[in-house]
Design a protein around this motif. Structure first.
Motif, PDB file in Angstrom:
ATOM      1  N   HIS A 134       0.346  -0.027  11.073  1.00  0.00           N
ATOM      2  CA  HIS A 134      -0.996   0.373  11.539  1.00  0.00           C
ATOM      3  C   HIS A 134      -2.051  -0.057  10.535  1.00  0.00           C
ATOM      4  N   SER A 135      -3.309   0.110  10.928  1.00  0.00           N
ATOM      5  CA  SER A 135      -4.423  -0.235  10.034  1.00  0.00           C
ATOM      6  C   SER A 135      -4.748   0.961   9.141  1.00  0.00           C
ATOM      7  N   ARG A 136      -5.441   0.669   8.033  1.00  0.00           N
ATOM      8  CA  ARG A 136      -5.926   1.746   7.168  1.00  0.00           C
ATOM      9  C   ARG A 136      -6.928   2.624   7.948  1.00  0.00           C
ATOM     10  N   GLY A 137      -7.673   1.957   8.825  1.00  0.00           N
ATOM     11  CA  GLY A 137      -8.653   2.708   9.628  1.00  0.00           C
ATOM     12  C   GLY A 137      -7.986   3.740  10.504  1.00  0.00           C
ATOM     13  N   PRO A 148      -3.578   3.850  -6.407  1.00  0.00           N
ATOM     14  CA  PRO A 148      -3.616   4.792  -5.291  1.00  0.00           C
ATOM     15  C   PRO A 148      -4.857   4.628  -4.421  1.00  0.00           C
ATOM     16  N   LEU A 149      -4.712   4.864  -3.117  1.00  0.00           N
ATOM     17  CA  LEU A 149      -5.832   4.817  -2.162  1.00  0.00           C
ATOM     18  C   LEU A 149      -6.013   6.209  -1.570  1.00  0.00           C
ATOM     19  N   LYS A 150      -7.262   6.712  -1.541  1.00  0.00           N
ATOM     20  CA  LYS A 150      -7.529   8.004  -0.892  1.00  0.00           C
ATOM     21  C   LYS A 150      -8.016   7.710   0.525  1.00  0.00           C
ATOM     22  N   LEU A 151      -7.156   7.964   1.487  1.00  0.00           N
ATOM     23  CA  LEU A 151      -7.407   7.435   2.828  1.00  0.00           C
ATOM     24  C   LEU A 151      -8.442   8.222   3.614  1.00  0.00           C
ATOM     25  N   ALA A 202      -2.229   7.249  -0.801  1.00  0.00           N
ATOM     26  CA  ALA A 202      -1.210   6.203  -0.626  1.00  0.00           C
ATOM     27  C   ALA A 202      -1.028   5.425  -1.923  1.00  0.00           C
ATOM     28  N   PHE A 203       0.226   5.188  -2.301  1.00  0.00           N
ATOM     29  CA  PHE A 203       0.521   4.372  -3.479  1.00  0.00           C
ATOM     30  C   PHE A 203       0.607   2.912  -3.049  1.00  0.00           C
ATOM     31  N   GLU A 262      -4.523   4.666 -13.325  1.00  0.00           N
ATOM     32  CA  GLU A 262      -4.434   5.668 -12.252  1.00  0.00           C
ATOM     33  C   GLU A 262      -5.162   6.937 -12.705  1.00  0.00           C
ATOM     34  N   PRO A 263      -5.801   7.608 -11.740  1.00  0.00           N
ATOM     35  CA  PRO A 263      -6.525   8.837 -12.127  1.00  0.00           C
ATOM     36  C   PRO A 263      -5.578  10.021 -12.245  1.00  0.00           C
TER      37      PRO A 263
END
Ligand SMILES: CC(C)(C)OC(=O)NCc1c[nH]c2nc(N)[nH]c(=O)c12
Ligand SMILES: [Zn+2]
Length: 368
Positions: A308-311, A282-285, A276-277, A366-367
């Motif tokens: 919704h939640s990230r969870g 970025p987040l790796k969910l 997710a940007f 960013e990677p």
């Protein structure tokens, strides 16, 4: 029919509108990629909700499946997909060289075997235009000879010269008033070749100018340098389109160097793969760190995922539920769409440099 209106500039950044028969395209702008007549996983209404003004289709893929005559029989690409805004189709140049089992390139054509059924296909500049006219896109791209970099200078020069000759053949073959034709500047990372190519194509009359042959894995700074010495040689009154680019950072750095339009599979492809940007990068969910996180990806995001939640998003990906890729594709396209809207506002306010620096600081390194 087609007119680029320059509203204002802020340093090298341009704020404009590209007027088309199917509506205006606000620039700087990002085009979601709908290779096979669908932006993967999203309905056309969900794509529209992200703020996209124009979407991209691919000549190579649609020629192979379902076939351009089939698309025409179904009313053309707009009617088939249910998108009545502008559509740009790529010419097959890139795909043939990156997907097709390429046999050979002659002056006449790029001949390849379909990666679907092995059928032998001869893609000439004329056939590429014929396919794009059958698809009925609003903007067609010339067929260019794309070579993977790094490559020997002689090869770069040879492909560049052929691309210019092919662009001229596309110009002659393109006879639909209601379909614009964009040229594509090639030339590797070489300043002289890029400037010569831009100047030669600018002397021919195209409705827009793309910069191709980048986003190839060269260090981002090399891409930015190349864009920086190419755009000054392109017409001011036509849109500039950087093909296949890029990360949020790439967009802002290239807008600062005079680019107006972008397309990239990054937001949708990475969305399908749980990335997710966000304004913090970025987040790796799938990462366990998100397991119990009740926060949305971003507090102020109006997308379908941020209800919704990230969870929950992590759970969907871990469980392999199809809703995961759908929600994250929507979020990432919404992120790119809102980034472009904020960029247009910043240019109009004369605050682009500060805006860019604040975003870069938030993203960190960013990677990519
Ligand atoms: C990786 C290499 C160097 C092969 O090309 C690019 O990344 N090039 C960028 C690109 C994306 N889509 C395009 N379509 C066309 N017609 N030509 C292009 O150069 C491109
Ligand atoms: Zn969101």
């Amino acid at each position: 029919m087609f007119r680029y209106e320059l509203i204002g500039t802020d340093g090298g950044a341009r704020r404009g509108v590209f007027h088309t028969p199917r509506g205006p395209v606000r620039t700087p702008g990002f085009m979601p990629v709908g290779t096979l007549g669908t932006v993967k996983g999203l309905t056309i209404d969900q794509v529209a909700a992200t703020g996209a003004d124009m979407i991209l289709g691919n000549t190579y893929h649609l020629r192979l499946r379902p076939g351009h005559e089939t698309v025409a029989a179904l009313g053309g690409l707009h009617k088939m997909c249910g998108w009545d805004g502008p559509i740009l189709t790529d010419s097959g140049g890139f795909q043939v060289f990156s997907l097709g089992a390429i046999n050979k390139v002659t002056e006449h054509a790029a001949t390849f075997r379909s990666h679907i059924d092995g059928a032998k296909i001869e893609l000439t500049p004329e056939h590429s235009i014929e396919i794009q006219q059958a698809l009925g896109s609003d903007v067609a791209m010339v067929l260019d000879h794309v070579i993977a970099l790094p490559a020997p200078m002689t090869q770069v020069e040879d492909a560049l010269a052929r691309s210019i000759r092919w662009a001229a053949r596309c110009r002659v073959a393109a006879d639909r008033e209601d379909q614009a034709l964009f040229a594509i500047v090639q030339g590797g990372l070489d300043r002289t070749l890029r400037q010569q190519c831009a100047t030669e194509l600018a002397a021919m009359s195209f409705e827009g100018y793309a910069v191709g042959g980048l986003s190839v894995g060269e260090p981002p700074e090399d891409m930015y340098t190349t864009t920086g010495f190419t755009t000054p040689h392109l017409p001011v009154d036509k849109p500039r389109y950087l093909m296949g680019v890029g990360t949020p950072r790439d967009l802002l750095e290239n807008i600062a160097r005079g680019i107006d339009l972008f397309d990239c599979v990054m937001p949708t492809r990475n969305g399908r793969n749980a990335l997710a940007f966000t304004d913090e990068g970025p987040l790796k969910l799938r990462n366990a760190v998100h397991k119990l996180d009740t926060r949305p990806l971003m507090e102020d995001c109006p997308c379908l995922a941020c209800r919704h939640s990230r969870g929950y998003l992590r759970h969907l990906f871990v469980a392999g539920e199809m809703l995961g890729p759908i929600l994250l594709s929507h979020h990432n396209l919404m992120y790119y769409g809102r980034l472009m809207q904020a960029t247009r506002d910043a240019i109009e306010a004369g605050e682009f440099e500060a805006f860019k620096n604040a975003k870069l600081a938030g993203w960190g390194h960013e990677p990519f």
